[in-house]
Structures are given as C-alpha cells and as structure tokens.
Design a protein around this motif. Structure first.
Motif, PDB file in Angstrom:
ATOM      1  N   GLU A  91       0.831  -1.212   0.000  1.00  0.00           N
ATOM      2  CA  GLU A  91       0.000   0.000   0.000  1.00  0.00           C
ATOM      3  C   GLU A  91       0.862   1.257   0.000  1.00  0.00           C
ATOM      4  OE1 GLU A  91      -3.946  -1.795   2.308  1.00  0.00           O
ATOM      5  OE2 GLU A  91      -2.378  -0.727   3.450  1.00  0.00           O
ATOM      6  N   ARG A  92       1.922   1.265   0.785  1.00  0.00           N
ATOM      7  CA  ARG A  92       2.799   2.443   0.812  1.00  0.00           C
ATOM      8  C   ARG A  92       3.490   2.627  -0.532  1.00  0.00           C
ATOM      9  NH1 ARG A  92       3.270   4.590   5.830  1.00  0.00           N
ATOM     10  NH2 ARG A  92       2.960   3.246   7.649  1.00  0.00           N
ATOM     11  N   PHE A  93       3.970   1.526  -1.096  1.00  0.00           N
ATOM     12  CA  PHE A  93       4.671   1.618  -2.377  1.00  0.00           C
ATOM     13  C   PHE A  93       3.714   2.048  -3.487  1.00  0.00           C
ATOM     14  CE2 PHE A  93       6.586   0.037  -6.287  1.00  0.00           C
ATOM     15  CZ  PHE A  93       7.907   0.444  -6.135  1.00  0.00           C
ATOM     16  N   ALA A  94       2.503   1.483  -3.478  1.00  0.00           N
ATOM     17  CA  ALA A  94       1.525   1.810  -4.512  1.00  0.00           C
ATOM     18  C   ALA A  94       1.187   3.299  -4.498  1.00  0.00           C
ATOM     19  CB  ALA A  94       0.269   0.971  -4.311  1.00  0.00           C
ATOM     20  N   ARG A  95       0.959   3.857  -3.314  1.00  0.00           N
ATOM     21  CA  ARG A  95       0.648   5.283  -3.217  1.00  0.00           C
ATOM     22  C   ARG A  95       1.820   6.135  -3.708  1.00  0.00           C
ATOM     23  NH1 ARG A  95      -1.842   3.770   1.748  1.00  0.00           N
ATOM     24  NH2 ARG A  95       0.044   4.361   2.894  1.00  0.00           N
ATOM     25  N   ALA A  96       3.030   5.763  -3.302  1.00  0.00           N
ATOM     26  CA  ALA A  96       4.207   6.536  -3.700  1.00  0.00           C
ATOM     27  C   ALA A  96       4.433   6.447  -5.205  1.00  0.00           C
ATOM     28  CB  ALA A  96       5.440   6.039  -2.942  1.00  0.00           C
ATOM     29  N   ALA A  97       4.213   5.258  -5.787  1.00  0.00           N
ATOM     30  CA  ALA A  97       4.402   5.089  -7.230  1.00  0.00           C
ATOM     31  C   ALA A  97       3.370   5.897  -8.008  1.00  0.00           C
ATOM     32  CB  ALA A  97       4.313   3.614  -7.596  1.00  0.00           C
ATOM     33  N   ALA A  98       2.126   5.892  -7.539  1.00  0.00           N
ATOM     34  CA  ALA A  98       1.085   6.683  -8.202  1.00  0.00           C
ATOM     35  C   ALA A  98       1.402   8.174  -8.112  1.00  0.00           C
ATOM     36  CB  ALA A  98      -0.274   6.378  -7.588  1.00  0.00           C
ATOM     37  N   ASP A  99       1.854   8.624  -6.944  1.00  0.00           N
ATOM     38  CA  ASP A  99       2.209  10.034  -6.773  1.00  0.00           C
ATOM     39  C   ASP A  99       3.375  10.425  -7.680  1.00  0.00           C
ATOM     40  OD1 ASP A  99       0.231  10.304  -4.889  1.00  0.00           O
ATOM     41  OD2 ASP A  99       1.577  10.123  -3.160  1.00  0.00           O
ATOM     42  N   ALA A 100       4.313   9.491  -7.896  1.00  0.00           N
ATOM     43  CA  ALA A 100       5.482   9.753  -8.732  1.00  0.00           C
ATOM     44  C   ALA A 100       5.178   9.586 -10.211  1.00  0.00           C
ATOM     45  CB  ALA A 100       6.629   8.825  -8.327  1.00  0.00           C
ATOM     46  N   ARG A 101       3.942   9.179 -10.526  1.00  0.00           N
ATOM     47  CA  ARG A 101       3.509   8.974 -11.912  1.00  0.00           C
ATOM     48  C   ARG A 101       4.350   7.927 -12.633  1.00  0.00           C
ATOM     49  NH1 ARG A 101       1.424  14.961 -13.989  1.00  0.00           N
ATOM     50  NH2 ARG A 101       0.118  15.338 -12.150  1.00  0.00           N
ATOM     51  N   VAL A 102       4.640   6.868 -11.916  1.00  0.00           N
ATOM     52  CA  VAL A 102       5.308   5.721 -12.521  1.00  0.00           C
ATOM     53  C   VAL A 102       4.365   5.113 -13.563  1.00  0.00           C
ATOM     54  CG1 VAL A 102       6.136   3.362 -12.059  1.00  0.00           C
ATOM     55  CG2 VAL A 102       6.739   5.239 -10.513  1.00  0.00           C
ATOM     56  N   GLU A 103       4.907   4.764 -14.718  1.00  0.00           N
ATOM     57  CA  GLU A 103       4.072   4.229 -15.800  1.00  0.00           C
ATOM     58  C   GLU A 103       3.679   2.768 -15.555  1.00  0.00           C
ATOM     59  OE1 GLU A 103       6.190   4.788 -19.428  1.00  0.00           O
ATOM     60  OE2 GLU A 103       6.416   6.953 -19.123  1.00  0.00           O
ATOM     61  N   ILE A 105       4.353  -0.666 -12.757  1.00  0.00           N
ATOM     62  CA  ILE A 105       4.972  -1.509 -11.737  1.00  0.00           C
ATOM     63  C   ILE A 105       5.002  -2.923 -12.296  1.00  0.00           C
ATOM     64  CG2 ILE A 105       4.789  -2.430  -9.389  1.00  0.00           C
ATOM     65  CD1 ILE A 105       3.175   0.070  -8.649  1.00  0.00           C
ATOM     66  N   VAL A 106       6.122  -3.589 -12.147  1.00  0.00           N
ATOM     67  CA  VAL A 106       6.241  -4.980 -12.573  1.00  0.00           C
ATOM     68  C   VAL A 106       6.426  -5.816 -11.313  1.00  0.00           C
ATOM     69  CG1 VAL A 106       7.477  -6.647 -14.003  1.00  0.00           C
ATOM     70  CG2 VAL A 106       7.307  -4.256 -14.735  1.00  0.00           C
ATOM     71  N   TYR A 107       5.469  -6.690 -11.074  1.00  0.00           N
ATOM     72  CA  TYR A 107       5.447  -7.476  -9.837  1.00  0.00           C
ATOM     73  C   TYR A 107       5.605  -8.959 -10.146  1.00  0.00           C
ATOM     74  CZ  TYR A 107       3.522  -9.733  -5.650  1.00  0.00           C
ATOM     75  OH  TYR A 107       3.338 -10.527  -4.545  1.00  0.00           O
ATOM     76  N   LEU A 108       6.432  -9.639  -9.364  1.00  0.00           N
ATOM     77  CA  LEU A 108       6.597 -11.086  -9.484  1.00  0.00           C
ATOM     78  C   LEU A 108       5.885 -11.752  -8.321  1.00  0.00           C
ATOM     79  CD1 LEU A 108       7.842 -13.551 -10.904  1.00  0.00           C
ATOM     80  CD2 LEU A 108       9.863 -13.247  -9.457  1.00  0.00           C
ATOM     81  N   GLY A 109       4.807 -12.473  -8.629  1.00  0.00           N
ATOM     82  CA  GLY A 109       4.036 -13.160  -7.602  1.00  0.00           C
ATOM     83  C   GLY A 109       3.927 -14.638  -7.887  1.00  0.00           C
ATOM     84  N   GLU A 128      -0.602  -8.147  -5.462  1.00  0.00           N
ATOM     85  CA  GLU A 128      -0.830  -7.921  -6.894  1.00  0.00           C
ATOM     86  C   GLU A 128      -2.015  -6.977  -7.111  1.00  0.00           C
ATOM     87  OE1 GLU A 128      -2.953 -10.581 -10.222  1.00  0.00           O
ATOM     88  OE2 GLU A 128      -1.014 -11.415  -9.566  1.00  0.00           O
ATOM     89  N   ARG A 129      -3.113  -7.226  -6.427  1.00  0.00           N
ATOM     90  CA  ARG A 129      -4.306  -6.395  -6.584  1.00  0.00           C
ATOM     91  C   ARG A 129      -4.019  -4.947  -6.194  1.00  0.00           C
ATOM     92  NH1 ARG A 129      -7.409  -4.374  -3.082  1.00  0.00           N
ATOM     93  NH2 ARG A 129      -6.679  -5.724  -1.384  1.00  0.00           N
ATOM     94  N   ILE A 130      -3.333  -4.761  -5.078  1.00  0.00           N
ATOM     95  CA  ILE A 130      -3.027  -3.414  -4.596  1.00  0.00           C
ATOM     96  C   ILE A 130      -2.200  -2.648  -5.618  1.00  0.00           C
ATOM     97  CG2 ILE A 130      -1.706  -2.130  -2.856  1.00  0.00           C
ATOM     98  CD1 ILE A 130      -2.535  -4.373  -0.857  1.00  0.00           C
ATOM     99  N   LEU A 131      -1.195  -3.278  -6.170  1.00  0.00           N
ATOM    100  CA  LEU A 131      -0.291  -2.606  -7.102  1.00  0.00           C
ATOM    101  C   LEU A 131      -0.977  -2.283  -8.423  1.00  0.00           C
ATOM    102  CD1 LEU A 131       2.976  -4.688  -6.493  1.00  0.00           C
ATOM    103  CD2 LEU A 131       2.354  -2.478  -5.500  1.00  0.00           C
ATOM    104  N   LEU A 132      -1.754  -3.236  -8.953  1.00  0.00           N
ATOM    105  CA  LEU A 132      -2.405  -3.000 -10.242  1.00  0.00           C
ATOM    106  C   LEU A 132      -3.514  -1.961 -10.146  1.00  0.00           C
ATOM    107  CD1 LEU A 132      -0.730  -5.507 -11.087  1.00  0.00           C
ATOM    108  CD2 LEU A 132      -2.685  -6.195 -12.492  1.00  0.00           C
ATOM    109  N   GLU A 133      -4.172  -1.883  -9.011  1.00  0.00           N
ATOM    110  CA  GLU A 133      -5.209  -0.868  -8.845  1.00  0.00           C
ATOM    111  C   GLU A 133      -4.601   0.533  -8.751  1.00  0.00           C
ATOM    112  OE1 GLU A 133      -7.565  -1.935  -5.486  1.00  0.00           O
ATOM    113  OE2 GLU A 133      -8.683  -3.500  -6.557  1.00  0.00           O
ATOM    114  N   ALA A 134      -3.431   0.645  -8.153  1.00  0.00           N
ATOM    115  CA  ALA A 134      -2.811   1.956  -7.971  1.00  0.00           C
ATOM    116  C   ALA A 134      -2.231   2.499  -9.269  1.00  0.00           C
ATOM    117  CB  ALA A 134      -1.719   1.873  -6.905  1.00  0.00           C
ATOM    118  N   VAL A 135      -1.604   1.626 -10.052  1.00  0.00           N
ATOM    119  CA  VAL A 135      -0.994   2.018 -11.334  1.00  0.00           C
ATOM    120  C   VAL A 135      -1.563   1.082 -12.400  1.00  0.00           C
ATOM    121  CG1 VAL A 135       1.165   2.332 -12.607  1.00  0.00           C
ATOM    122  CG2 VAL A 135       1.089   2.810 -10.145  1.00  0.00           C
ATOM    123  N   PRO A 136      -2.627   1.467 -13.067  1.00  0.00           N
ATOM    124  CA  PRO A 136      -3.358   0.553 -13.952  1.00  0.00           C
ATOM    125  C   PRO A 136      -2.550  -0.041 -15.093  1.00  0.00           C
ATOM    126  CG  PRO A 136      -4.694   2.485 -13.432  1.00  0.00           C
ATOM    127  CD  PRO A 136      -3.334   2.754 -12.899  1.00  0.00           C
TER     128      PRO A 136
END
Length: 306
Positions: A91-103, A105-109, A128-136
């Motif tokens: 959740e912390r990473f997702a918010r920070a990535a969205a704020d930074a306008r990261v295009e 996130i690549v997650y290995l699950g 996975e759900r948290i990250l994909l929802e934050a940066v579509p």
C-alpha cells in the motif's frame, strides 16, 4: 530510469545485473544499501517499504518500478505477521508510485491455486491487486517453482535429495505444476516494459513441462546421479512435515511452512502458452533448467550427493 526493489534478494540482484548489462538506467532500493552489489551505472538508495522511508526519493523520475519483495518471516520487531507486512508495504509503495507517476509496476508473484488455502499465495495475490489498482498500466507475472541455484523452493528440494536416502512424500506429491527456469523469469521481467500488451494484466509464466512434485524430485535426483527411495504417505501432514524439512535442509520453519502449504493443490497456468507468445520467448525444459542450476550451485559450494 527503472527502479529495482529487493535489490539484495535472489531475483532482484540478478535482474539488476541483467538491466545494467543492457545499458539501462537502474536505481536499486534496499534497506541496507551497503549490501547491494556494486555495478557501474547503478544508483543505490536507502529505503524501507514497510515504513515508507526513502520511497519518494527512490521513485523520482522512474518510469518502471520492479516490486520484488515478499515477507516470509514470522512477526518482526513491529509485531506484524508476514501478510500484514506485505499489505502495508504494498500500500505504501503503490501510493508513492502513483504520486510519482510511474508508468508501470512490474510485480513477481505466484500462480493462483484452484482453492487458495495457502496464506503465502493469498498474500501475493493481495499485493498484486493493490499494485495494479494503484498504477493501472502495471504487470503482474505469476510463477510457480523457480528452478535456479538461489531459489528457496528449489534449494529445499535439492537439500532433501542430498540428505535423505528415503524420501517421505506426503499426499501433495501427486499435485502438478509447471516449474520455470530462473533464466526465463529474469527474461520475462526484463522484457516487460517493452511489451505493450502486458500492461494492466497478470500473466502466468511457466516452463514447458507439466510435472507432479514427485516427478520433480525424481528428476532432480537423477540429475544429481543418486538413487532415492520414495515413500508415499496418505496425508498432506504439512505442519509436522514442514518441521522435518526445515530441520533437514537447515532452512527457517517460517520459510518452509508457507512454501509447503503452496504444494497442497495444482499450480497450473490459466492460459498455457499466452506469456510465451506475447514475449516471444521459448522457455527452458525442466531437466535443462535443473542442470544449469546445479552447475551454478556447485561453482559456489559443493553438493555432497552429486
């Protein structure tokens, strides 16, 4: 700029080298930057995903962020169990990535089982759900057992073959999966930012061989040149079996138990062959991947049974 979290971990360190070899701009994030392998051109920053410290600095200017961390320990000093730590960090990473306008996130699950009884796998799916929802535009790559010299699950199997002449195999021995070579996991990760069709999706990345866990162990024993006697058990026996495996392999019980829980059902891809087509990649066969992994293992430390 591409950010690699978990840069001191098994997959993160190898991916970092792979990206740097291509001349890509890489920034490594680690709680202990001094432990990051020094690579020319790779910038290292200190940060903590659970507390959020350093994330703004780490994500500044990053177009892609690789999220390669997953807690397996028991409750730490902050009192959080691994699932809670994973959720908080994501959740912390997702918010920070969205704020930074990261295009992206690549997650290995991990591959989703038919009935998710494993807390370990449920946690990965939640992240996975948290990250994909934050940066579509993000991509989640789901793998089963990774075959590589530094892979925890593969190392446990090798240590069992090495140290036990009779191998007690619980009921999950007949469950099937498609293990994937470490080489291919790194390749999928490295290619993802250049695959537009992978944006906003989760993809199962697997090798070409569908094997039961008993067959995997048998083939590893063959590759090591040893004969082992399988002893089939009628129940899963995960709690006591995990304690025995931890003692035999020298791995922490907090690592072994969730890994063994993930064996209690088939772990097979939803769409076989889809990722290979998108990425134009031909994965290694299981036996070849095992040989590569054992050869690398022996280059660093001896294997008593080989």
């Amino acid at each position: 700029m591409e950010l690699v979290t978990g840069a001191t971990g098994y997959v993160g360190a190898r991916l970092m080298r792979r990206l740097a070899d291509e001349g890509r701009a890489v920034r490594a994030l680690a709680r202990r930057p001094e432990r990051v392998e020094p690579i020319p051109g790779v910038e290292t920053v200190a940060g903590d995903l659970v507390t959020g410290a350093g994330l703004t600095r780490a994500l500044e200017g990053a177009s892609t962020a690789y999220y390669l961390v997953h807690s397996m320990e028991a409750a730490g000093g902050n009192g959080l169990a691994f699932g809670d730590r994973d959720r908080t960090a994501a959740e912390r990473f997702a918010r920070a990535a969205a704020d930074a306008r990261v295009e992206r996130i690549v997650y290995l699950g991990g591959i989703e089982p038919p009935a998710s009884q494993s807390a370990h796998l449920r946690s990965r799916l939640e992240v996975e759900r948290i990250l994909l929802e934050a940066v579509p535009g993000s991509t989640a790559l789901r793998a089963s057992i990774v075959v590589g010299a530094g892979s925890s699950s593969f190392r446990i199997l090798v240590r069992l073959v090495e140290r036990l002449r009779v191998l007690p195999l619980p009921a999950w021995r007949a469950n099937r999966t498609q293990p994937v070579a470490e080489r291919d996991v790194i390749e999928y990760l490295a290619r993802t930012p250049a695959v537009p069709a992978a944006a906003g999706r989760s993809l199962d990345i697997v090798g070409p061989d569908v094997l039961t866990y008993a067959q995997m162990i048998e083939r590893i024993a063959d590759a090591m040149g040893v004969g082992r006697v399988p002893l089939g058990l009628g129940a899963s026996l995960t709690p006591p079996a995990a304690a025995v495996v931890a003692a035999v392999t020298g791995q922490p019980l907090e690592l072994v138990r969730p890994l063994m829980e993930s064996l209690e059902s088939d772990l097979l891809p939803r769409e076989p062959g889809e990722a290979e087509c998108l990425y134009e990649l031909r994965p290694l066969r299981f036996d070849r991947a095992v040989e590569r992994a054992l050869r690398e293992w022996e280059s660093a430390e001896p294997l008593g049974a080989r």
